[in-house]
Design an enzyme around this catalytic site. Sequence first.
Site, short mmCIF file in Angstrom:
data_model
loop_
_atom_site.label_atom_id
_atom_site.label_comp_id
_atom_site.label_asym_id
_atom_site.label_seq_id
_atom_site.Cartn_x
_atom_site.Cartn_y
_atom_site.Cartn_z
N GLY A 1 -9.65 -4.61 1.22
CA GLY A 1 -8.77 -4.57 2.37
C GLY A 1 -9.08 -3.41 3.29
N ASP A 2 -8.08 -3.01 4.07
CA ASP A 2 -8.29 -1.96 5.06
C ASP A 2 -8.18 -0.55 4.51
OD1 ASP A 2 -5.42 -2.74 4.88
OD2 ASP A 2 -5.17 -1.03 6.21
N GLY B 1 -0.05 -3.21 5.26
CA GLY B 1 0.25 -4.51 5.86
C GLY B 1 -0.83 -5.53 5.56
N GLY C 1 -4.06 -6.65 5.40
CA GLY C 1 -5.29 -5.87 5.47
C GLY C 1 -6.35 -6.44 6.37
N THR D 1 0.83 -1.21 0.00
CA THR D 1 0.00 0.00 0.00
C THR D 1 0.86 1.26 0.00
OG1 THR D 1 -1.74 -1.15 1.19
CG2 THR D 1 -1.74 1.24 1.36
#
Length: 304
Positions: free
Chosen positions: A199-200, A221, A223, A169
């Site tokens: 994901g996050d 990282g 997610g 990311t």
Amino acid sequence: MPPRRLRSVHDQSRRRSARPHSRHPRLRRQRSAPNRRGCREVPAVLDAGGPALDAVTASVVAMEDDPLFNAGRGGVLTAKGTVETDAAVMTGHGRAGAVCCSRHARNPIRLARAILAMSPHVLLCDPPEQVCRDWGLEVEPPEYFVTDARREQLERVLAGRHQAPRHGTVGAVARDYHGHLAAATSTGGIVASAVGRIGDSPVVGAGTFARDGVVAVSCTGDGEAFLQGLVAHEVDARMRLAGEPVNHAAMGALTDEVSSRVTDGAPATGGLIAVDASGRLVVCHVSASMLAAWPDHGEVLTSV
């Protein structure tokens, strides 16, 4: 004396171990062209008195346009060989815009910014091409986003010759002349993921968060761990409710909410960048390394 104008960018964490690291032991005066490119887009905005949101957006756009990064053009491929990008922006005023599974906008971070400015919604999934055009965004055909390097990577992963990397990311945080904070995060996700996986990064509070007077955070990282731990918001909560300084809050959030979770049979890993209301920058990770850049007296410093 006017407040300092501060910003930091990151482009990935590398998953080789889960040892915690702070910014300072690995601070080096070395030059990393890709990170510096993203970081150097920012001074023209902040030094002219521009808002933090403009600064973080410009920084992430520069990284999305570089095929070396897992964001925008050059994002990793899903199991079906497509690129689905996620992005989010948030201001310290509490406003946010985010997109997941974006397939048309050249710069997903600009699409997230447009959602913040032009939509009554916060998060949109796979906005149609015409919507992107109506909002004045550049659009590209699917083949623009796919690079030969990513095709080869997907082939190796699907053939079992290479473990699918779960990190990559890009993001930026900034504090502007007026003391306002902002965060931006953009990603292509993880290699060989299921189509539609989110994901996050585009989830406010998980991979991206900002609150004036407290902190702005952008994460990278595993997610799923960051999603379940709401890591970006956890940093804010530790500072705002427990009175922890930003470095302690960041490492505590990563240790308690990321390292404590298991991904692929091992402790999850990742990292984050953050800037607090006083302008203190933190690069923090529970992984073998994390690439980041920030300005220091006219020079761009990087850590790996």
